[in-house]
Write a protein that holds these residues in place. Sequence first.
Motif, PDB file in Angstrom:
ATOM      1  N   ASP A   1      29.101  32.709  38.297  1.00  0.00           N
ATOM      2  CA  ASP A   1      27.944  32.745  37.995  1.00  0.00           C
ATOM      3  C   ASP A   1      27.442  32.287  36.633  1.00  0.00           C
ATOM      4  OD1 ASP A   1      27.941  34.316  40.257  1.00  0.00           O
ATOM      5  OD2 ASP A   1      26.796  36.264  39.470  1.00  0.00           O
ATOM      6  N   ASP A   2      26.179  31.700  36.472  1.00  0.00           N
ATOM      7  CA  ASP A   2      25.750  31.451  35.072  1.00  0.00           C
ATOM      8  C   ASP A   2      26.059  29.957  34.866  1.00  0.00           C
ATOM      9  OD1 ASP A   2      24.908  34.005  35.502  1.00  0.00           O
ATOM     10  OD2 ASP A   2      26.151  34.787  33.678  1.00  0.00           O
TER      11      ASP A   2
ATOM     12  N   HIS B   1      20.532  30.917  41.109  1.00  0.00           N
ATOM     13  CA  HIS B   1      20.673  32.214  40.310  1.00  0.00           C
ATOM     14  C   HIS B   1      19.447  32.344  39.443  1.00  0.00           C
ATOM     15  CE1 HIS B   1      23.377  35.230  39.071  1.00  0.00           C
ATOM     16  NE2 HIS B   1      23.462  34.868  37.723  1.00  0.00           N
TER      17      HIS B   1
ATOM     18  N   HIS C   1      17.208  33.998  34.958  1.00  0.00           N
ATOM     19  CA  HIS C   1      18.046  35.041  34.854  1.00  0.00           C
ATOM     20  C   HIS C   1      17.529  36.517  34.576  1.00  0.00           C
ATOM     21  CE1 HIS C   1      21.979  37.157  34.570  1.00  0.00           C
ATOM     22  NE2 HIS C   1      22.512  36.217  35.232  1.00  0.00           N
TER      23      HIS C   1
ATOM     24  N   HIS D   1      32.802  35.149  36.322  1.00  0.00           N
ATOM     25  CA  HIS D   1      31.758  34.251  34.926  1.00  0.00           C
ATOM     26  C   HIS D   1      32.811  33.156  34.645  1.00  0.00           C
ATOM     27  CE1 HIS D   1      29.481  38.010  35.866  1.00  0.00           C
ATOM     28  NE2 HIS D   1      28.308  37.121  35.465  1.00  0.00           N
TER      29      HIS D   1
HETATM   30 ZN    ZN Z   1      24.533  35.815  35.964  1.00  0.00          ZN
END
Ligand code: ZN
Length: 246
Positions: free
Chosen positions: A18-19, A68, A72, A196
């Motif tokens: 993610d991210d 995503h 956020h 992550h």
């Molecule tokens: Zn995230």
Amino acid sequence: MQQFWPQNKRAALSISFDDSRVSQWENGIPILDEYGIKSTFYVMPHVVENHLDAWKSAAANGHEIGNHTVTHPCSGNFTFSRNKALEDYTLARMEEELRGANEAIKVLLGIEPQTFAYPCGQTFVGRGKNTQSYVPLVAKRFLAGRGFNGESANDPTFCDLAQLIGMPGDVQDFALLEKHLDKTLQDGNWLILAAHDVGTERQSISMEALRAIGEYTKIHPELWTDTVANIASYIKQRRDTACRVR
Ligand SMILES: [Zn+2]
């Protein structure tokens, strides 16, 4: 259970990140590519924009780029999200997050995201009596939605594709993951890891652990390792066929 998975496969694994963090393509993708593992990256467009070439080549390499959101948004209990708190959101504003991110990713990478990861794994907007789930928005727009910090794998014959369980992938040590992987094979389920950073100090899977997953997939060819979209799409198709047959 009747054979659910494709021939020679007994269970499934997706590794997701993610991210759109830098260490994912700096440290993670070279390892994944070495083992021929296609992963899913849930990105925010403004972060992708800073390293466009890296993300273009990840996508060209067969990795999945998922949505995503744009900003956020999470619970305002996270101080980083206080000015974009889900408690203050409406479904319309969330719809904008989903649409906006899809549109921006399309412009940046020429890809229409097929799957989504709920920021912080949270699926609501509003508070108290006015709380609403935004799972239906995700179900309408995407093939699948992935949660976070879950405690089990997904049963392919039962799971809701709009609320797939994502298990913690930010681990230093492979030993714990190995237990989950063994159990997934035993149960015939679909394990989705959600990590992550890769090889950094916090909120990260170690490069050793990621490499160990690669080794595990080599010893266990009966584990189908692929992107969230590819496996979700197989499940959807398989269930549709089963329904028609019945
Ligand atoms: Zn995230």
